[in-house]
Motif scaffolding. Structure first.
Motif, PDB file in Angstrom:
ATOM      1  N   SER A 104      22.202  45.612 -32.607  1.00 41.82           N
ATOM      2  CA  SER A 104      22.167  44.678 -33.392  1.00 41.82           C
ATOM      3  C   SER A 104      22.558  45.205 -34.824  1.00 41.82           C
ATOM      4  O   SER A 104      22.751  44.460 -35.783  1.00 41.82           O
ATOM      5  N   GLY A 105      22.002  46.315 -35.295  1.00 42.02           N
ATOM      6  CA  GLY A 105      22.059  46.811 -36.733  1.00 42.02           C
ATOM      7  C   GLY A 105      20.856  46.276 -37.380  1.00 42.02           C
ATOM      8  O   GLY A 105      20.858  46.493 -38.521  1.00 42.02           O
ATOM      9  N   GLU A 106      20.058  45.626 -36.617  1.00 41.30           N
ATOM     10  CA  GLU A 106      18.900  44.644 -37.480  1.00 41.30           C
ATOM     11  C   GLU A 106      17.476  45.028 -37.039  1.00 41.30           C
ATOM     12  O   GLU A 106      16.735  44.418 -37.654  1.00 41.30           O
ATOM     13  N   THR A 107      17.359  46.151 -36.044  1.00 42.49           N
ATOM     14  CA  THR A 107      16.089  46.189 -35.528  1.00 42.49           C
ATOM     15  C   THR A 107      15.005  46.766 -36.676  1.00 42.49           C
ATOM     16  O   THR A 107      15.293  47.844 -37.320  1.00 42.49           O
ATOM     17  N   VAL A 130      27.412  45.837 -34.620  1.00 39.88           N
ATOM     18  CA  VAL A 130      27.725  44.785 -35.594  1.00 39.88           C
ATOM     19  C   VAL A 130      27.966  45.061 -36.910  1.00 39.88           C
ATOM     20  O   VAL A 130      27.355  45.648 -37.741  1.00 39.88           O
ATOM     21  N   PRO A 131      29.370  44.961 -37.274  1.00 43.58           N
ATOM     22  CA  PRO A 131      29.863  45.532 -38.717  1.00 43.58           C
ATOM     23  C   PRO A 131      29.150  44.654 -39.934  1.00 43.58           C
ATOM     24  O   PRO A 131      28.926  43.520 -39.536  1.00 43.58           O
ATOM     25  N   GLY A 132      28.694  45.291 -40.699  1.00 46.62           N
ATOM     26  CA  GLY A 132      28.218  44.598 -41.825  1.00 46.62           C
ATOM     27  C   GLY A 132      26.477  44.131 -41.648  1.00 46.62           C
ATOM     28  O   GLY A 132      25.882  43.706 -42.479  1.00 46.62           O
ATOM     29  N   GLY A 148      31.871  43.735 -28.290  1.00 46.27           N
ATOM     30  CA  GLY A 148      32.070  42.539 -28.441  1.00 46.27           C
ATOM     31  C   GLY A 148      30.650  41.926 -28.522  1.00 46.27           C
ATOM     32  O   GLY A 148      29.817  42.782 -28.164  1.00 46.27           O
ATOM     33  N   PRO A 149      30.413  40.872 -28.796  1.00 47.10           N
ATOM     34  CA  PRO A 149      29.102  40.221 -29.023  1.00 47.10           C
ATOM     35  C   PRO A 149      28.197  40.219 -27.652  1.00 47.10           C
ATOM     36  O   PRO A 149      28.797  40.149 -26.638  1.00 47.10           O
TER      37      PRO A 149
END
Ligand code: M6R
Length: 357
Positions: A104-107, A130-132, A148-149
């Motif tokens: 996710s790049g958000e952990t 996840v780019p960005g 892909g998602p």
């Protein structure tokens, strides 16, 4: 959209051969050579030690990635669980490079470490789908998974994408450091893609294995040696996460140091045997648990199989075996959860990305 699939998880498992092809394509230059941004291979080459930081499935992919980087590129690697690293930081080398792996790049746990190491002035690379994403924006470099998602809470295609991208990172680093690989990684990853396809086409067998071993059990063990141990950890996480069966992964040789006490009549023990140098050892462990009543399910690699094996994987380069060995484990978990009427895509108590520490 999940289209005709009953669950995102099954769709995402099936997408893995395609993701392999996409990754090969994305990381090749016009001469069909593997290629990553030069600043990244430069940073990998200048580092005296790589610190991989991640959580959950991404941590398990990191364990496999360590093997590639150490074996192929000859750079020492440590793999850390992010939540521990932030208050239990290891003694760092002189020129560390940090590699964050996060679908996710958000952990939040991983981000906390990234903030910490940036404050110390170190460079960081994020490997993400996840780019960005936050971890991508805050790191110096990014490598994308191109998977892909991923919607299902249980990570599947991100794990194999992470391993494939780590293999490319290791191969390019090896080349930059003047180490010649004895095989063509592009070709081997293409073979992996086809093997994955064959496994995804064999769902009936996976469903039968789930029914045979997991439909009523309270617990299950995954054992392996060397890299098979790491894949077993991932198999166990997948199974417990979506089917709520108590599942644990163990190094084959560690069983006799305690865990074997848990073996009862019919305890399912899923054993991976994909590595020639430990094939005899793991088969010895299977005998030990079978003698205590366990119900062993051996999954081996073609070429290493014996008659007692429940499933034989199509042959791929030995170093890349996690990419195929994990597919039956994902599918067995899926069907075990299905047979137990669990909510496959949204297991209880879990969120897709964990944004709190
Ligand atoms: O997005 P991330 O890769 O950073 O997520 C890390 C873990 O939360 C994640 O892999 C989790 O363990 C999965 N639900 C496992 O299937």
């Amino acid at each position: 959209e999940k289209g005709t699939y009953p669950h995102y998880m099954l769709k995402e498992i099936d997408e893995q051969p395609l993701v392999m092809r996409k990754i090969i394509q994305q990381y090749q230059n016009e001469n069909n050579e593997l290629h990553i941004d030069e600043s990244i291979s430069q940073a990998m080459t200048e580092a005296d030690r790589i610190y991989i930081v991640a959580c959950g499935t991404s941590y398990h992919a990191g364990l496999v990635g360590k093997q590639f980087i150490e074996k192929w590129a000859k750079v020492p690697v440590e793999v850390h669980v992010a939540s521990e690293f932030s208050y239990n930081m290891p003694l760092l080398s002189e020129k560390p490079l940090f590699v964050f792996i996060s679908q996710s790049g958000e952990t939040a746990d991983s981000r906390a470490v990234l903030v910490q190491v940036k404050e110390l002035g170190y460079k960081a690379l994020t490997i993400t789908n996840v780019p960005g994403s936050t971890l991508s924006r805050e790191a110096d470099y990014t490598l994308l998974l191109h998977a892909g998602p991923e919607i299902a809470v249980a990570s599947t295609k991100a794990y194999t994408a992470q391993i494939a991208v780590l293999s490319i990172l290791a191969a390019v680093t090896a080349k930059t450091r003047g180490v010649e690989l004895s095989f063509d990684l592009v070709q081997e990853l293409a073979i992996v893609g086809s093997a994955m396809e064959a496994l995804c086409d064999d769902k009936e067998t996976m469903e039968a294995i789930a029914r045979e071993y997991l439909s009523t059990t309270r617990n299950a063990f995954f054992i392996g040696r060397a890299v098979d141990f790491y894949v077993g950890l991932e198999g166990a996480l997948k199974l417990k996460e979506i089917s709520y069966i108590q599942a644990e992964g163990f190094a084959g040789g560690e069983l006799k140091h305690g865990t074997i006490a848990l073996i009862e009549n019919n305890t399912p023990v899923i054993a991976l045997a994909t590595q020639e140098h430990v094939n005899l050892g793991i088969r010895g462990n299977v005998k030990e648990v079978a003698a205590r009543g366990a119900n062993p399910c051996i999954i081996s690699m073609k070429g290493l199989e014996t008659e007692e094996d429940r499933y034989v994987l199509p042959p791929v380069h030995e170093d890349l075996s996690p990419l195929v060995a994990v597919i039956p484990l994902q599918l067995i978990s899926y069907y075990a959860a299905l047979h137990r009427d669990c909510d496959v895509d949204k297991p209880r108590n879990l969120a897709k990305s964990v944004t709190v520490e």
